[in-house]
Design an enzyme around this catalytic site. Structure first.
Site, PDB file in Angstrom:
ATOM      1  N   TYR A 233     -27.621 -45.818  14.703  1.00  0.00           N
ATOM      2  CA  TYR A 233     -26.620 -46.568  13.954  1.00  0.00           C
ATOM      3  C   TYR A 233     -26.608 -46.196  12.471  1.00  0.00           C
ATOM      4  O   TYR A 233     -25.580 -45.768  11.929  1.00  0.00           O
ATOM      5  CB  TYR A 233     -26.872 -48.070  14.121  1.00  0.00           C
ATOM      6  CG  TYR A 233     -26.056 -48.941  13.199  1.00  0.00           C
ATOM      7  CD1 TYR A 233     -24.662 -48.858  13.164  1.00  0.00           C
ATOM      8  CD2 TYR A 233     -26.682 -49.848  12.344  1.00  0.00           C
ATOM      9  CE1 TYR A 233     -23.913 -49.655  12.311  1.00  0.00           C
ATOM     10  CE2 TYR A 233     -25.941 -50.654  11.494  1.00  0.00           C
ATOM     11  CZ  TYR A 233     -24.562 -50.557  11.481  1.00  0.00           C
ATOM     12  OH  TYR A 233     -23.828 -51.350  10.637  1.00  0.00           O
ATOM     13  N   LYS A 237     -23.793 -43.994  10.359  1.00  0.00           N
ATOM     14  CA  LYS A 237     -23.090 -44.661   9.257  1.00  0.00           C
ATOM     15  C   LYS A 237     -23.337 -43.931   7.933  1.00  0.00           C
ATOM     16  O   LYS A 237     -22.449 -43.871   7.067  1.00  0.00           O
ATOM     17  CB  LYS A 237     -23.537 -46.114   9.140  1.00  0.00           C
ATOM     18  CG  LYS A 237     -23.064 -47.009  10.279  1.00  0.00           C
ATOM     19  CD  LYS A 237     -21.545 -47.129  10.352  1.00  0.00           C
ATOM     20  CE  LYS A 237     -20.991 -47.993   9.235  1.00  0.00           C
ATOM     21  NZ  LYS A 237     -19.520 -48.170   9.359  1.00  0.00           N
TER      22      LYS A 237
END
Length: 486
Positions: A233, A237
């Site tokens: 994640y 990002k």
């Protein structure tokens, strides 16, 4: 920096919201429609097969939530006509160029009218499949920027990231950008090829769907660690932020990095929450009597910020940078100005569920006790060995001795232990996180808003106004019980 009236800015403007079914996106949409009914138009991109499916998602997943009750009460019989006038929902997919728009007329309309784009689309699973995380978080951001460059009236692009793109860092973490040049060897097209090759190999081997899913999850974690990030994640990002910095050109692009987002503090009402975040999953498990120990630095700071404050920061930053090219980055959190510690969270859940225990389906209250605090991984491993692994080994020997009579019990216990160990490893960087998110830029934005014509009472994002004891005991945990507990 000058910041004018948010309400005045929103009047007669057209906004494109990408990722419209997300937690923050819904709060953003409700806020805009409620405080500025003279907004011209809000385009909502939803992942859907067709217009009918997109409309169904709008009505069921967005407008059908309690979040919009206040707006419905305010507008009464005019609610449906107001929504029809102000909202245009369309099917699309940021994994594709032009956001997956198949209707060229609609694309032209959007590109000719949009003043603001807010990109809230992302998969937030820490161990998401790498192929999915790359498509949504990385190439999705790339496609949004390409689309933004086609919008002739665009004044600002707001990209929502996360404060934890910093990875495993200690000390004061600054609001500074990430660049590809600082990560030698990172190439998103090469990463895409690694994914394709891995999927091809798995399919040739006849792997099951579950085996492919787990292999893709493991690949994401592996690739993240190669470049210095703890999970898929935050890695993807961080890449998305790099793409924004690299590709924005003359676009005014703002990056907001919220910390751990919690339930609404004030608007449209206190305590609305959707989906489980890291700390909430611990609270829910404890309240249901399924959590007896806590792993982490009990004196560590956990950076939390209510969702409506994040939305207020988005709106004020949008106005501040609407007419001037910018690469502003804002941390939206509380760890500098009003920190909460894990010890506080432990106290809140124990106090709340002791006074107001969760009632099981059979009508009996769940009795909770004090949590056992495990301060490091070594103590966790000892705890697991004493309480689970020792018995698992005994069960394994008994299973052999009794001709696999206990095979199903052994497999089920082993599966649960493996899940726990995987989750602990996944969340370990955050349970022992020692970073503090500097918010100097965000404070400058707050000061500018106060000095300008911003309606500071309506768009407050100052964590200093929060009494954490009152918020968690009387707002956040009751919100979890109402909207999350099943």
């Amino acid at each position: 920096m000058e910041v004018g009236s948010v309400l005045q800015f929103l009047q007669d403007k057209t906004i494109l919201v990408v990722g419209a079914t997300g937690f923050l996106a819904k709060i953003f949409l409700e806020k805009v429609l409620r405080v500025q009914p003279n907004i011209k138009k809000v385009f909502l991109l939803l992942r859907a097969a067709d217009a009918k499916s997109a409309a169904h998602r709008l009505n069921n997943e967005i407008l059908g939530t309690d979040l919009f009750n206040l707006l419905k009460e305010k507008l009464g019989a005019n609610f449906n006509s107001f929504i029809s006038e102000k909202l245009t929902v369309f099917p699309g997919d940021i994994c594709y160029e032009d956001l997956g728009l198949k209707d060229s007329t609609l694309k032209e309309e959007i590109c000719n009218q949009v003043d603001v784009i807010v990109n809230l689309a992302a998969t937030t699973n820490f161990d998401e499949r790498y192929d999915i995380a790359l498509d949504l978080n990385v190439f999705g951001a790339k496609h949004v920027i390409y689309f933004a460059k086609q919008c002739i009236k665009l004044k600002v692009l707001v990209h929502i990231s996360t404060a934890y793109v910093c990875g495993e860092r200690d000390g004061l973490i600054l609001e500074t950008p990430y660049h590809f040049t600082a990560v030698p060897g990172l190439d998103i097209d090469a990463e895409k090829k690694i994914v394709r090759d891995k999927l091809d190999d798995l399919q040739k081997q006849g792997a099951t769907d579950n085996e492919i899913k787990m292999a893709m999850k493991d690949l994401g974690i592996t690739r993240a660690k190669v470049y210095g990030w703890p999970n898929t994640y935050v890695f993807t990002k961080a890449i998305a932020e790099m793409l924004v910095e690299q590709m924005k050109d003359i676009i005014s692009a703002v990056i907001l990095r919220p910390a751990i987002v919690t339930s609404t503090f004030n608007e449209p009402f206190p305590g609305w929450v959707e989906g489980l975040r890291t700390i909430d999953s611990l609270g829910v498990a404890y309240g249901k009597g399924k959590l007896t120990c806590f792993l982490g630095n009990i004196n560590g700071v956990v950076d939390v910020i209510p969702a409506d404050m994040v939305v207020n920061a988005i709106l004020v930053a949008m106005v501040a940078h609407a007419y001037h090219p910018s690469d502003a980055i804002y941390h939206v959190g509380s760890s500098v100005r009003n920190p909460v510690r894990y010890a506080n969270l432990q106290d809140y859940v124990v106090r709340y569920f002791t006074a107001k225990p969760w009632i099981n389906r059979d009508g009996t209250p769940v009795k909770v006790g004090q949590l056992t605090v495990l301060a490091n991984m070594a103590s966790f491993r000892r705890y697991m060995f004493i309480h689970y692994l020792f018995w698992l080994k005994g069960l394994e020997l008994a299973n052999i001795a009794f001709c696999r009579y206990f095979q199903r019990t052994y497999q089920e216990l082993n599966r649960k232990i493996q899940i726990v160990m995987r989750l602990v490893e996944l969340y370990r960087p955050y349970l022992f996180f020692n970073g503090i998110f500097d918010d100097m830029n965000t404070e400058k934005l707050r000061v500018a808003a106060t000095q300008g014509r911003v309606e500071t009472d309506l768009f407050c994002f100052d964590p200093k106004v929060i009494n954490w004891d009152d918020y968690f005991i009387n707002t956040h945990i009751p919100g979890l019980v109402k909207y999350i507990f099943k």
